[in-house]
Design an enzyme around this catalytic site. Structure first.
Site, mmCIF file in Angstrom:
data_model
loop_
_atom_site.group_PDB
_atom_site.id
_atom_site.type_symbol
_atom_site.label_atom_id
_atom_site.label_comp_id
_atom_site.label_asym_id
_atom_site.label_seq_id
_atom_site.Cartn_x
_atom_site.Cartn_y
_atom_site.Cartn_z
ATOM 1 N N GLU A 83 26.550 -9.755 5.975
ATOM 2 C CA GLU A 83 26.709 -8.212 6.473
ATOM 3 C C GLU A 83 27.925 -7.969 7.170
ATOM 4 O O GLU A 83 28.204 -7.255 7.145
ATOM 5 C CB GLU A 83 25.785 -8.018 7.552
ATOM 6 C CG GLU A 83 24.025 -8.952 7.369
ATOM 7 C CD GLU A 83 23.835 -7.299 6.787
ATOM 8 O OE1 GLU A 83 24.531 -5.242 6.847
ATOM 9 O OE2 GLU A 83 22.793 -7.423 5.689
ATOM 10 N N SER A 350 -31.161 0.616 -7.317
ATOM 11 C CA SER A 350 -31.850 -0.795 -7.442
ATOM 12 C C SER A 350 -32.458 -1.410 -5.879
ATOM 13 O O SER A 350 -32.990 -2.825 -5.833
ATOM 14 C CB SER A 350 -32.394 -1.434 -8.159
ATOM 15 O OG SER A 350 -32.922 -0.762 -9.465
#
Length: 639
Positions: A83, A350
């Site tokens: 950075e 079902s």
């Protein structure tokens, strides 16, 4: 030369004056910087498994605010390398970096590089919005000067590492270290520090919980920068690149676990209301079962999605008392957070026949009672069987296991549609259940979680079930706000009904439509398929787990013949085989002849635990299946 000097001096003077006015304006309009040490955040929710493993977080997570001397050197070096390698050499702004960034951006025709220092980034993130404007940049520079004038370099770096966002809701390196690696920041390795430093460029994009490979590739960039800045040797860098950091207890393997945590969020709010405190929530989730659930569904979808024109699936598994152990609400949470296990209302087909037969047994019918499979006409409605044929007289056991529609309808008309609707409500189905003739064939809409909990009522011996996911809620300081003590719904079905249902549901898996779901050890369940193959279900249980599976499409379009007996049954079988413990694996898979239903359930009842009251035969219109142990009618003890 004299006029030139006079005019030049005048212009310089005016330039300085105008620049001073502009800078004064921007200095006057700077945001309030008095609260630099005050953290404003959303309350956090941390979700843990029953064993205390964190798997999901909500809100803003902050760890401990570390002093400069508490931050490991490898973390500082990793951040500076990638950075701001000249952090300790500049006065808050690095003119060389700014010029280089401007030139590279000009060459690319777009913003490809930033020239901001760590001090500028801190100023921007603490006080300014992210807009890319000249006005914001001027304010950023002024704030950087102010920070450099009021704090030491070590303090600025500590502020930066304590306050920056590291993805997944985490702010500061201590929170990030605990989130991704389950350790405090002081214990970070160089590889872990490099991964965290790599997140700062784009925390969401590089978050290892979203894409571990991408995060590791980014950490390689950081490691090479550390090598270039001579923070580490080439040999160390090469070793780290070959063995990048990996996550620990960060939920990276569970791409769909958020379906469960989203569901639990609403449960937390219903228990304690809204709060501004950070909370830790201990849940019922089992990460091993969650893995099995995701894999069993994805295996079927990956192989059969195109072939069967089916795009979605859902699975939920719970204990017979309702503790949800795993939940998959769809194929991919990142693409769709809609929870198909909880929020989708679909026709059960079902699988609803289990409610019909339960109501029948509550009204005194029994598995060996004989009904006629033949044509039905109720006010012009003429249901037919899946096979399009009629097979004459057969027992309720055979009709259930073969999922014969006509006999389900006749049983419903025999006992009354109101009895079926009433039983559905007792078993936990809360939606509207119109008592029209087709009620027996599952045309009313239900959710997977409710239908599965209805089966849990049978699995646990007839007691009401409220599915739940929260065991305990406490504050971050340890104060307990909620602790689960049971639902207290009591018995809903008779012991006789429970035993009859377990018996015929075992037959359905052993020799009926659910044969594909047979896991090789005692289990019970039922298939379900709706009209035009829009929905396919399988729900069943062992003594320890009740699991429901659904396949279909979100838009309700027809699949290419997905039935409850194929993809759902296979996914259910795979999940149960991977998830069922040794106590449930009663060895009969190696038997030359399958065990009878009575033998299977004899062992299942033994696994549940025997009642303190001696078992006796239940009453009914026919004799119960020989050898099937029954819970004493009216018993109050819970298995």
């Amino acid at each position: 030369m004299r006029p030139l000097i006079n005019w030049g001096g005048t212009l310089v003077l005016w330039g300085v004056l105008i620049s001073g006015v502009i800078l004064g304006y921007f200095a006057y309009t700077l945001p309030d910087i008095s609260g630099i040490n005050v953290i404003e955040k959303r309350p956090s929710l941390v979700f843990q498994t029953e064993k205390g493993v964190r798997f999901a977080t909500y809100g803003d997570l902050y760890g401990n605010m570390l002093r400069p001397d508490e931050i490991p050197e490898n973390m500082k070096n990793a951040v500076m390398a990638v950075e701001d390698s000249h952090f300790y050499d500049h006065f808050g702004v690095n003119p060389f970096s700014l010029v280089r960034a401007m030139w590279r951006n000009y060459q690319a025709g777009r913003v490809v590089e930033g020239g901001s220092t760590i001090t500028q980034q801190l100023a921007k993130n603490l006080f300014l919005n992210p807009d890319r404007t000249l006005q914001r940049k001027i304010r950023e520079v002024l704030l950087a000067f102010w920070l450099e004038a009021n704090y030491s370099k070590d303090e600025i770096l500590a502020l930066y590492l304590n306050r920056m966002y590291f993805g997944s809701g985490t702010y500061g390196i201590d929170a990030a270290a605990r989130k991704y690696f389950s350790k405090p920041a002081r214990d970070l390795t160089i590889a872990e520090a490099a991964m965290l430093a790599g997140l700062l460029k784009a925390p969401t994009y590089y978050a290892p919980t979203a894409n571990l490979d991408r995060a590791q590739q980014r950490s390689t960039v950081v490691i090479r920068r550390m090598e270039a800045e001579e923070f580490i040797t080439p040999a160390t860098a090469n070793a780290l690149v070959k063995a990048p950091a990996t996550l620990r207890n960060a939920g990276s393997n569970f791409r769909n676990v958020r379906y469960f945590s989203d569901w639990v969020v609403s449960e937390v709010r219903s228990y304690i209301g809204r709060t501004e405190e950070d909370l830790i929530v201990r849940t019922t989730l089992d990460l091993d079962l969650q893995t099995n659930a995701e894999q069993s569904l994805e295996s079927q979808l990956k192989t059969n999605s195109k072939k069967y024109n089916v795009s979605q699936a859902a699975l939920i598994t719970m204990t017979p008392t309702g503790a949800v152990k795993a939940m998959v609400g769809g194929r991919n949470y990142a693409r769709s957070s809609f929870n198909r296990a909880v929020s989708a209302q679909r026709q059960p087909g079902s699988v609803f026949k289990t409610v019909v037969y339960t109501a029948g047994f509550e009204k005194g019918r029994a598995p060996d009672d004989v009904y006629m499979d033949g044509p039905v006409n109720i006010g012009g409605w003429k249901p037919h069987n899946y096979s399009r044929r009629y097979d004459g007289a057969m027992s309720l056991r055979e009709a259930y296991s073969r999922s014969i529609n006509t006999i389900a309808v006749k049983l419903t008309e025999d006992i009354g549609r109101g009895a079926v609707a009433s039983t559905a409500r007792k078993m936990g189905l809360t939606g509207k259940i119109p008592t029209h003739p087709s009620i027996s064939l599952g045309t009313n809409e239900v959710s997977l979680v409710e239908m599965t909990s209805a089966y849990a009522v049978i699995a646990n011996g007839g007691y009401g079930v409220l599915p739940y996911g929260v065991l305990e809620i406490k504050t971050a300081s340890g104060k307990v706000l909620y602790q689960r003590h049971g639902s207290g719904l009591g018995r809903q079905l008779s012991a006789r009904t429970v035993n009859h249902m377990r018996s015929i549901m075992t037959t359905a898996i052993q020799s009926g439509t659910g044969r594909n779901a047979n896991p090789g050890f005692p289990a019970a369940g039922k298939t379900g398929t709706t009209q035009d193959y829009r929905d396919a279900w399988f729900i069943g249980f062992t003594p320890s787990l009740v699991t429901g599976v659904w396949f279909g499409n979100d838009d309700g379009s027809a699949t290419k013949k997905v039935t409850g007996s194929n993809l759902p049954a296979l996914a259910w079988r795979d999940f149960m085989k991977a998830s069922t413990g040794a106590s449930d694996r009663i060895a009969f898979a190696r038997e030359k002849e399958p065990l009878s239903d009575s033998s299977i359930w004899q062992k299942i009842i033994q696994t549940f635990g025997s009642s303190s009251t001696p078992a006796r035969s239940g009453s009914g219109t026919s004799n119960p299946v020989p050898g099937v142990p029954e819970y004493p009618t009216g018993a109050t003890d819970r298995p």
